[in-house]
Design an enzyme around this catalytic site. Structure first.
Site, PDB file in Angstrom:
ATOM      1  N   GLN A  60      38.681  50.282  38.198  1.00 14.70           N
ATOM      2  CA  GLN A  60      38.938  48.844  38.296  1.00 14.70           C
ATOM      3  C   GLN A  60      39.870  48.380  37.172  1.00 14.70           C
ATOM      4  O   GLN A  60      39.520  48.517  35.997  1.00 14.70           O
ATOM      5  CB  GLN A  60      37.602  48.100  38.171  1.00 14.70           C
ATOM      6  N   GLY A  61      41.010  47.837  37.525  1.00 15.83           N
ATOM      7  CA  GLY A  61      41.959  47.340  36.521  1.00 15.83           C
ATOM      8  C   GLY A  61      41.984  45.822  36.519  1.00 15.83           C
ATOM      9  O   GLY A  61      42.929  45.222  37.056  1.00 15.83           O
ATOM     10  N   TYR A  62      40.978  45.232  35.932  1.00 15.99           N
ATOM     11  CA  TYR A  62      40.937  43.768  35.808  1.00 15.99           C
ATOM     12  C   TYR A  62      41.288  43.347  34.374  1.00 15.99           C
ATOM     13  O   TYR A  62      42.265  42.661  34.134  1.00 15.99           O
ATOM     14  CB  TYR A  62      39.525  43.253  36.137  1.00 15.99           C
ATOM     15  N   SER A  63      40.424  43.802  33.396  1.00 16.53           N
ATOM     16  CA  SER A  63      40.543  43.291  32.022  1.00 16.53           C
ATOM     17  C   SER A  63      41.842  43.727  31.365  1.00 16.53           C
ATOM     18  O   SER A  63      42.371  44.810  31.636  1.00 16.53           O
ATOM     19  CB  SER A  63      39.381  43.808  31.174  1.00 16.53           C
ATOM     20  N   SER A 119      36.868  51.603  33.170  1.00 19.81           N
ATOM     21  CA  SER A 119      35.806  52.620  33.222  1.00 19.81           C
ATOM     22  C   SER A 119      36.271  53.814  34.035  1.00 19.81           C
ATOM     23  O   SER A 119      36.751  53.650  35.160  1.00 19.81           O
ATOM     24  CB  SER A 119      34.540  52.052  33.860  1.00 19.81           C
ATOM     25  N   GLU A 173      30.384  43.793  42.489  1.00 16.70           N
ATOM     26  CA  GLU A 173      30.194  44.524  41.231  1.00 16.70           C
ATOM     27  C   GLU A 173      28.901  44.096  40.552  1.00 16.70           C
ATOM     28  O   GLU A 173      28.128  44.926  40.074  1.00 16.70           O
ATOM     29  CB  GLU A 173      31.383  44.273  40.286  1.00 16.70           C
TER      30      GLU A 173
HETATM   31  C1  LIG Z   1      30.692  49.184  29.546  1.00 16.13           C
HETATM   32  C2  LIG Z   1      31.860  48.339  29.998  1.00 16.13           C
HETATM   33  C3  LIG Z   1      32.594  48.717  31.113  1.00 16.13           C
HETATM   34  C4  LIG Z   1      33.688  47.951  31.531  1.00 16.13           C
HETATM   35  N1  LIG Z   1      34.422  48.394  32.592  1.00 16.13           N
HETATM   36  C5  LIG Z   1      35.517  47.693  32.979  1.00 16.13           C
HETATM   37  C6  LIG Z   1      36.339  48.172  34.059  1.00 16.13           C
HETATM   38  O1  LIG Z   1      36.084  49.229  34.654  1.00 16.13           O
HETATM   39  N2  LIG Z   1      37.426  47.464  34.394  1.00 16.13           N
HETATM   40  C7  LIG Z   1      37.761  46.297  33.779  1.00 16.13           C
HETATM   41  O2  LIG Z   1      38.742  45.677  34.179  1.00 16.13           O
HETATM   42  N3  LIG Z   1      37.018  45.810  32.753  1.00 16.13           N
HETATM   43  C8  LIG Z   1      35.905  46.496  32.329  1.00 16.13           C
HETATM   44  N4  LIG Z   1      35.151  46.045  31.268  1.00 16.13           N
HETATM   45  C9  LIG Z   1      35.596  44.846  30.536  1.00 16.13           C
HETATM   46  C10 LIG Z   1      34.700  43.637  30.738  1.00 16.13           C
HETATM   47  O3  LIG Z   1      34.866  43.093  32.026  1.00 16.13           O
HETATM   48  C11 LIG Z   1      35.049  42.617  29.628  1.00 16.13           C
HETATM   49  O4  LIG Z   1      34.706  43.215  28.389  1.00 16.13           O
HETATM   50  C12 LIG Z   1      34.293  41.330  29.791  1.00 16.13           C
HETATM   51  O5  LIG Z   1      34.754  40.617  30.904  1.00 16.13           O
HETATM   52  C13 LIG Z   1      34.403  40.427  28.537  1.00 16.13           C
HETATM   53  O6  LIG Z   1      35.730  40.262  28.171  1.00 16.13           O
HETATM   54  P1  LIG Z   1      36.197  40.512  26.637  1.00 16.13           P
HETATM   55  O7  LIG Z   1      35.673  41.849  26.220  1.00 16.13           O
HETATM   56  O8  LIG Z   1      37.649  40.272  26.566  1.00 16.13           O
HETATM   57  O9  LIG Z   1      35.403  39.416  25.781  1.00 16.13           O
HETATM   58  P2  LIG Z   1      35.814  37.895  25.571  1.00 16.13           P
HETATM   59  O10 LIG Z   1      36.160  37.277  26.881  1.00 16.13           O
HETATM   60  O11 LIG Z   1      36.846  37.815  24.491  1.00 16.13           O
HETATM   61  O12 LIG Z   1      34.446  37.268  25.069  1.00 16.13           O
HETATM   62  C14 LIG Z   1      34.011  37.352  23.687  1.00 16.13           C
HETATM   63  C15 LIG Z   1      32.711  36.567  23.556  1.00 16.13           C
HETATM   64  O13 LIG Z   1      32.949  35.171  23.878  1.00 16.13           O
HETATM   65  C16 LIG Z   1      32.046  34.738  24.885  1.00 16.13           C
HETATM   66  N5  LIG Z   1      32.724  33.796  25.795  1.00 16.13           N
HETATM   67  C17 LIG Z   1      33.975  33.918  26.299  1.00 16.13           C
HETATM   68  N6  LIG Z   1      34.255  32.876  27.109  1.00 16.13           N
HETATM   69  C18 LIG Z   1      33.143  32.079  27.136  1.00 16.13           C
HETATM   70  C19 LIG Z   1      32.818  30.850  27.801  1.00 16.13           C
HETATM   71  N7  LIG Z   1      33.688  30.246  28.597  1.00 16.13           N
HETATM   72  N8  LIG Z   1      31.586  30.329  27.585  1.00 16.13           N
HETATM   73  C20 LIG Z   1      30.681  30.948  26.771  1.00 16.13           C
HETATM   74  N9  LIG Z   1      30.958  32.114  26.108  1.00 16.13           N
HETATM   75  C21 LIG Z   1      32.160  32.667  26.282  1.00 16.13           C
HETATM   76  C22 LIG Z   1      31.657  35.990  25.640  1.00 16.13           C
HETATM   77  O14 LIG Z   1      30.395  35.839  26.280  1.00 16.13           O
HETATM   78  C23 LIG Z   1      31.619  37.031  24.527  1.00 16.13           C
HETATM   79  O15 LIG Z   1      30.371  36.982  23.866  1.00 16.13           O
HETATM   80  C24 LIG Z   1      34.040  46.779  30.824  1.00 16.13           C
HETATM   81  C25 LIG Z   1      33.300  46.384  29.704  1.00 16.13           C
HETATM   82  C26 LIG Z   1      32.221  47.157  29.277  1.00 16.13           C
HETATM   83  C27 LIG Z   1      31.442  46.716  28.067  1.00 16.13           C
END
Ligand SMILES: Cc1cc2nc3c(=O)[nH]c(=O)nc-3n(C[C@H](O)[C@H](O)[C@H](O)COP(=O)(O)OP(=O)(O)OC[C@H]3O[C@@H](n4cnc5c(N)ncnc54)[C@H](O)[C@@H]3O)c2cc1C
Length: 394
Positions: free
Chosen positions: A130-133, A165, A248
């Site tokens: 999955q290429g989202y983040s 992932s 998901e």
């Molecule tokens: C084990 C694992 C597997 C993953 N696998 C994939 C994958 O296969 N493909 C993919 O694309 N991504 C993947 N991810 C990424 C995951 O989707 C992101 O880490 C997640 O969406 C959070 O984004 P970020 O890390 O940029 O944190 P940020 O968005 O920067 O958030 C940082 C903190 O701020 C808080 N926050 C942010 N916005 C708000 C809001 N509006 N209100 C309240 N709190 C807020 C968050 O809760 C968090 O505590 C994976 C992550 C993990 C940990």
């Protein structure tokens, strides 16, 4: 009912005749879990089990037969799951193909994309990631910056994905790209399918706190992806992105549904805290285990109801955020309790003085920290539940 009864008997007979004996035990290590794909070689029995189940379409029992699925009705699929559980059989295949992109293609894909991609998913030939983040776009996913510029019948893609992932073990990626740079941020996004062998794709694993490296950074430099690989319409990707997140989140919560964990927790407590008259000696631990298992039973039953709804055609909606939030936090509570029960034996990382099981429990506990981040953080799920389930004001 008579038909279901016959189906049950035949299914049981077939499973007993075709499942390798070793598939009746939980996988000894993650390498024995079958995710399919071209890049991993699985043990012989794992491959044999996948092959016989895929031939019947029973890796995706309810998908239509024309796309390789089992074509089973809801009642039959339930019987198959029950008979597999009675024999303690492992799922023959798991992964993002079966749980995420497959269901999305069934709902929203063109006939051409369904015929191209669903049968290889059922057979476990292609593994998806999955290429989202992106480095600057996680919770605020719609701010993503990966660009796809049209050049005739291809899109030229440039950008970076992160936390992909199993990116290094996968064959194809479904990804979100920006295709309209002037539109409002949710409106200029498209949903693309990309072969990871395409020139310009490079994948680099990231090492985690748990010592393993299950996810990657993915760099995209002038990657040429056919326009026909867009799911839905160009610039209409956001709605699909959200629909897939529903699958998901249900998948993540599903991963934590009750298996042998209750028995395992009690066995660990007996071993490390001692027994008193056949019960776990520590009354506080008994209390916490009982509470955890009651909460788990509530989640399992609610998930079973949602699964029945899905088989009846109900698309996962914002309520999947409830499962994701509750399932992941419950798993973290379970892992936390396990290491508390182990006491100092949970402080090992490697080397003598700690059993394999103790070392694994410690690493599983560390891995569980990511549960409330992956698939959208707990805070983000709470926002969705507040706004879209409970209808609370902003
Ligand atoms: C084990 C694992 C597997 C993953 N696998 C994939 C994958 O296969 N493909 C993919 O694309 N991504 C993947 N991810 C990424 C995951 O989707 C992101 O880490 C997640 O969406 C959070 O984004 P970020 O890390 O940029 O944190 P940020 O968005 O920067 O958030 C940082 C903190 O701020 C808080 N926050 C942010 N916005 C708000 C809001 N509006 N209100 C309240 N709190 C807020 C968050 O809760 C968090 O505590 C994976 C992550 C993990 C940990």
């Amino acid at each position: 009912m008579a038909d279901l009864h016959t189906f049950r008997k035949e299914t049981r007979r077939w499973l007993e005749a075709n499942a390798p004996a070793s598939m009746r035990t939980p996988p000894a290590n993650p390498d024995q879990i079958c995710w399919g794909g071209r890049k991993t070689r699985y043990p012989d029995d794992v491959r044999r089990w996948l092959a016989v189940m895929a031939e019947r379409g029973w890796t995706a029992p309810t998908w239509p037969r024309e796309y390789g699925g089992g074509g089973l009705a809801k009642g039959e699929a339930k019987v198959l799951a029950e008979e597999m559980a009675k024999l303690r059989l492992r799922p023959p295949l798991t992964g993002f193909g079966l749980a995420m992109i497959g269901p999305l293609l069934l709902q929203e894909g063109s006939e051409e994309l369904k015929r191209e991609h669903l049968p290889p998913i059922v057979r476990g030939e292609i593994r998806w990631c999955q290429g989202y983040s992106e480095p600057g776009s996680g919770s605020d996913l719609a701010s993503l910056q990966t660009r796809a510029v049209r050049d005739g019948d291809v899109f030229v893609v440039n950008g970076q994905k992160v936390w992909t992932s199993y990116g290094d073990k996968s064959d194809w990626m479904f990804l979100l790209v920006r295709t309209d740079f002037a539109a409002a941020k949710h409106s200029g996004i498209s949903f693309l399918l990309m072969d990871l062998e395409t020139p310009g794709v490079s994948v680099r694993p990231i090492m985690l706190i748990s010592g393993s490296s299950p996810f990657c950074e993915t760099f995209l430099a002038d990657v040429r992806v056919p326009v026909r690989n867009v799911v839905g319409r160009v610039n209409g990707g956001w709605v699909l992105a959200k629909a897939l997140l529903g699958h998901e989140r249900t998948m993540i919560a599903d991963a934590f549904k009750e298996r042998d964990d209750a028995k395992r927790l009690v066995a660990l407590a007996r071993r490390y805290l001692g027994e008193d008259g056949g019960r776990v000696a520590d009354a506080r631990a008994r209390d916490r285990i009982a509470q955890l298992e009651m909460d788990q039973a509530c989640l399992d039953l609610t998930l079973a109801r949602a699964r029945d709804g899905a088989k009846a055609g109900h698309k996962p909606g914002p309520e999947s955020s409830i499962f994701k939030l509750y399932g992941t936090e419950l798993n973290q509570r379970r892992r936390e309790l396990m290491v508390e029960i182990l006491g100092p034996q949970a402080l090992g990382w490697e080397g003598p003085g700690f059993s394999e099981e103790e070392l694994k429990l410690t690493r599983d506990w560390l891995r569980s920290r990511g549960n409330s981040i992956e698939g959208g953080t707990s805070e983000v799920q709470l926002n969705i539940i507040a706004k879209r389930v409970l209808g609370l004001p902003d």
